[in-house]
Scaffold this motif. Sequence first.
Motif, PDB file in Angstrom:
ATOM      1  N   GLU A 195      14.622  -1.786   0.724  1.00 16.24           N
ATOM      2  CA  GLU A 195      14.709  -2.535   1.979  1.00 16.24           C
ATOM      3  C   GLU A 195      13.333  -3.059   2.392  1.00 16.24           C
ATOM      4  O   GLU A 195      13.205  -4.191   2.888  1.00 16.24           O
ATOM      5  CB  GLU A 195      15.280  -1.641   3.082  1.00 16.24           C
ATOM      6  CG  GLU A 195      15.446  -2.329   4.428  1.00 16.24           C
ATOM      7  CD  GLU A 195      16.408  -3.505   4.389  1.00 16.24           C
ATOM      8  OE1 GLU A 195      16.272  -4.406   5.241  1.00 16.24           O
ATOM      9  OE2 GLU A 195      17.290  -3.530   3.501  1.00 16.24           O
ATOM     10  N   ALA A 196      12.303  -2.254   2.164  1.00 16.35           N
ATOM     11  CA  ALA A 196      10.940  -2.685   2.488  1.00 16.35           C
ATOM     12  C   ALA A 196      10.554  -3.905   1.653  1.00 16.35           C
ATOM     13  O   ALA A 196       9.964  -4.865   2.168  1.00 16.35           O
ATOM     14  CB  ALA A 196       9.964  -1.539   2.240  1.00 16.35           C
TER      15      ALA A 196
ATOM     16  N   ASP B 184       0.832  -1.207   0.000  1.00 14.49           N
ATOM     17  CA  ASP B 184       0.000   0.000   0.000  1.00 14.49           C
ATOM     18  C   ASP B 184       0.869   1.262   0.000  1.00 14.49           C
ATOM     19  O   ASP B 184       1.848   1.352   0.750  1.00 14.49           O
ATOM     20  CB  ASP B 184      -0.911   0.012   1.241  1.00 14.49           C
ATOM     21  CG  ASP B 184      -1.906  -1.138   1.234  1.00 14.49           C
ATOM     22  OD1 ASP B 184      -2.321  -1.559   0.135  1.00 14.49           O
ATOM     23  OD2 ASP B 184      -2.264  -1.616   2.332  1.00 14.49           O
ATOM     24  N   HIS B 185       0.498   2.211  -0.851  1.00 14.26           N
ATOM     25  CA  HIS B 185       1.153   3.528  -0.907  1.00 14.26           C
ATOM     26  C   HIS B 185       2.673   3.418  -1.056  1.00 14.26           C
ATOM     27  O   HIS B 185       3.431   4.189  -0.453  1.00 14.26           O
ATOM     28  CB  HIS B 185       0.823   4.338   0.359  1.00 14.26           C
ATOM     29  CG  HIS B 185      -0.640   4.457   0.633  1.00 14.26           C
ATOM     30  ND1 HIS B 185      -1.518   5.119  -0.216  1.00 14.26           N
ATOM     31  CD2 HIS B 185      -1.397   3.977   1.668  1.00 14.26           C
ATOM     32  CE1 HIS B 185      -2.744   5.053   0.281  1.00 14.26           C
ATOM     33  NE2 HIS B 185      -2.702   4.367   1.413  1.00 14.26           N
ATOM     34  N   PHE B 186       3.114   2.471  -1.865  1.00 11.12           N
ATOM     35  CA  PHE B 186       4.555   2.261  -1.990  1.00 11.12           C
ATOM     36  C   PHE B 186       5.247   3.444  -2.663  1.00 11.12           C
ATOM     37  O   PHE B 186       6.404   3.760  -2.356  1.00 11.12           O
ATOM     38  CB  PHE B 186       4.833   0.979  -2.780  1.00 11.12           C
ATOM     39  CG  PHE B 186       6.288   0.600  -2.822  1.00 11.12           C
ATOM     40  CD1 PHE B 186       6.949   0.204  -1.673  1.00 11.12           C
ATOM     41  CD2 PHE B 186       6.999   0.656  -4.011  1.00 11.12           C
ATOM     42  CE1 PHE B 186       8.295  -0.140  -1.701  1.00 11.12           C
ATOM     43  CE2 PHE B 186       8.340   0.316  -4.047  1.00 11.12           C
ATOM     44  CZ  PHE B 186       8.990  -0.082  -2.892  1.00 11.12           C
ATOM     45  N   LYS B 187       4.555   4.110  -3.564  1.00 14.27           N
ATOM     46  CA  LYS B 187       5.140   5.284  -4.227  1.00 14.27           C
ATOM     47  C   LYS B 187       5.486   6.362  -3.198  1.00 14.27           C
ATOM     48  O   LYS B 187       6.513   7.048  -3.311  1.00 14.27           O
ATOM     49  CB  LYS B 187       4.167   5.843  -5.269  1.00 14.27           C
ATOM     50  CG  LYS B 187       4.742   6.984  -6.110  1.00 14.27           C
ATOM     51  CD  LYS B 187       3.751   7.428  -7.167  1.00 14.27           C
ATOM     52  CE  LYS B 187       4.357   8.495  -8.075  1.00 14.27           C
ATOM     53  NZ  LYS B 187       4.792   9.699  -7.346  1.00 14.27           N
ATOM     54  N   GLU B 188       4.649   6.466  -2.184  1.00 18.05           N
ATOM     55  CA  GLU B 188       4.901   7.445  -1.127  1.00 18.05           C
ATOM     56  C   GLU B 188       6.179   7.101  -0.356  1.00 18.05           C
ATOM     57  O   GLU B 188       6.938   7.994   0.048  1.00 18.05           O
ATOM     58  CB  GLU B 188       3.712   7.488  -0.164  1.00 18.05           C
ATOM     59  CG  GLU B 188       3.851   8.518   0.936  1.00 18.05           C
ATOM     60  CD  GLU B 188       2.655   8.532   1.869  1.00 18.05           C
ATOM     61  OE1 GLU B 188       2.804   9.016   3.011  1.00 18.05           O
ATOM     62  OE2 GLU B 188       1.581   8.044   1.459  1.00 18.05           O
ATOM     63  N   VAL B 189       6.412   5.800  -0.164  1.00 14.57           N
ATOM     64  CA  VAL B 189       7.636   5.368   0.521  1.00 14.57           C
ATOM     65  C   VAL B 189       8.857   5.810  -0.281  1.00 14.57           C
ATOM     66  O   VAL B 189       9.804   6.402   0.257  1.00 14.57           O
ATOM     67  CB  VAL B 189       7.655   3.838   0.706  1.00 14.57           C
ATOM     68  CG1 VAL B 189       8.988   3.390   1.316  1.00 14.57           C
ATOM     69  CG2 VAL B 189       6.501   3.390   1.585  1.00 14.57           C
ATOM     70  N   ASN B 190       8.844   5.535  -1.587  1.00 14.63           N
ATOM     71  CA  ASN B 190       9.973   5.910  -2.440  1.00 14.63           C
ATOM     72  C   ASN B 190      10.151   7.421  -2.527  1.00 14.63           C
ATOM     73  O   ASN B 190      11.272   7.939  -2.447  1.00 14.63           O
ATOM     74  CB  ASN B 190       9.777   5.337  -3.847  1.00 14.63           C
ATOM     75  CG  ASN B 190      10.149   3.867  -3.935  1.00 14.63           C
ATOM     76  OD1 ASN B 190      11.004   3.387  -3.200  1.00 14.63           O
ATOM     77  ND2 ASN B 190       9.500   3.145  -4.834  1.00 14.63           N
ATOM     78  N   ASP B 191       9.036   8.135  -2.703  1.00 15.36           N
ATOM     79  CA  ASP B 191       9.114   9.590  -2.884  1.00 15.36           C
ATOM     80  C   ASP B 191       9.554  10.306  -1.609  1.00 15.36           C
ATOM     81  O   ASP B 191      10.277  11.307  -1.664  1.00 15.36           O
ATOM     82  CB  ASP B 191       7.752  10.143  -3.333  1.00 15.36           C
ATOM     83  CG  ASP B 191       7.382   9.700  -4.744  1.00 15.36           C
ATOM     84  OD1 ASP B 191       8.291   9.202  -5.451  1.00 15.36           O
ATOM     85  OD2 ASP B 191       6.208   9.832  -5.124  1.00 15.36           O
ATOM     86  N   THR B 192       9.123   9.796  -0.461  1.00 14.85           N
ATOM     87  CA  THR B 192       9.407  10.478   0.808  1.00 14.85           C
ATOM     88  C   THR B 192      10.731  10.047   1.429  1.00 14.85           C
ATOM     89  O   THR B 192      11.498  10.875   1.934  1.00 14.85           O
ATOM     90  CB  THR B 192       8.271  10.217   1.820  1.00 14.85           C
ATOM     91  OG1 THR B 192       7.022  10.605   1.238  1.00 14.85           O
ATOM     92  CG2 THR B 192       8.504  11.001   3.107  1.00 14.85           C
ATOM     93  N   TYR B 193      11.004   8.752   1.375  1.00 13.13           N
ATOM     94  CA  TYR B 193      12.176   8.233   2.088  1.00 13.13           C
ATOM     95  C   TYR B 193      13.281   7.727   1.161  1.00 13.13           C
ATOM     96  O   TYR B 193      14.345   7.328   1.632  1.00 13.13           O
ATOM     97  CB  TYR B 193      11.741   7.107   3.033  1.00 13.13           C
ATOM     98  CG  TYR B 193      10.722   7.564   4.040  1.00 13.13           C
ATOM     99  CD1 TYR B 193      11.105   8.259   5.181  1.00 13.13           C
ATOM    100  CD2 TYR B 193       9.361   7.326   3.836  1.00 13.13           C
ATOM    101  CE1 TYR B 193      10.167   8.696   6.109  1.00 13.13           C
ATOM    102  CE2 TYR B 193       8.416   7.750   4.755  1.00 13.13           C
ATOM    103  CZ  TYR B 193       8.821   8.437   5.885  1.00 13.13           C
ATOM    104  OH  TYR B 193       7.894   8.873   6.796  1.00 13.13           O
TER     105      TYR B 193
END
Length: 253
Positions: A141-142, A125-134
């Motif tokens: 790693e996730a 869920d919301h993986f793009k947000e993980v890449n864009d933010t962190y």
Amino acid sequence: MEHLVSLVDNPLMLARLSNQYIRLLSEFKDEKLKDALLENYQLNLQAKKEEQKRGRQSLALKMELEESQYQQKKIMAQNERLRYTSELDGFTGIYHKKAFQEHADELIKKVNQHNWGALLILDIDHFKEVNDTYGHLAGDEAILRIVDIMKKVLQTGDICGRIGGDEFSIFLCGLAQEAQVQKIMQSILKQVHEIRLPGLDMTLTMSIGCCLIQKPCSFTHIYQHSDQALYKAKEKGRNQAYLYKEQFCIQEN
């Protein structure tokens, strides 16, 4: 006589033995007896040489055959490793999409009313947000942590694969009831929710769609139903698993 002949394994002894034997024969006065003994000695000596020659040839052939068999096994092992690695996703080490489908097709053929199968499609869920933010390192790693979780729920015969950037699939075998699938899906959701990564403040979650079958069908058919179930899981708020309502896939003509 046999003792003398056996000593000719050493070529340096051959001339010496022959001279000694000839001197020994010279003590006999009966010429016919001497000729007969000498002829017998020469025949035995020649037979021994031929036996040694055949032995060396046989040993050489055996060694050549063993070397050939070793090389064949080595090539087969190398080809098998190449075949296996060619089926894997380069980053996660699990099956890529094409290989997963091919192996799932074979497993689907073995499904029956006593040996159910289930196809799970899992999406972060919301993986793009993980890449864009962190950053992508955090995203990578996730993914690796989630793949480890997927591997741990697999039993003998089960397979998993990466079918997209943040989308994965699992095929479960040997099932006998829906509760088994539900337990596995809930375990995955719980473990993903518990993932903690350095510098990652957001909580990771997944959505899972599943189709359970108890008779063979095409991979496309079961994949479509699992994908529909995944859409429902996302529609209902994500971080949950949804089982396709028509639990059992109908045999296609």
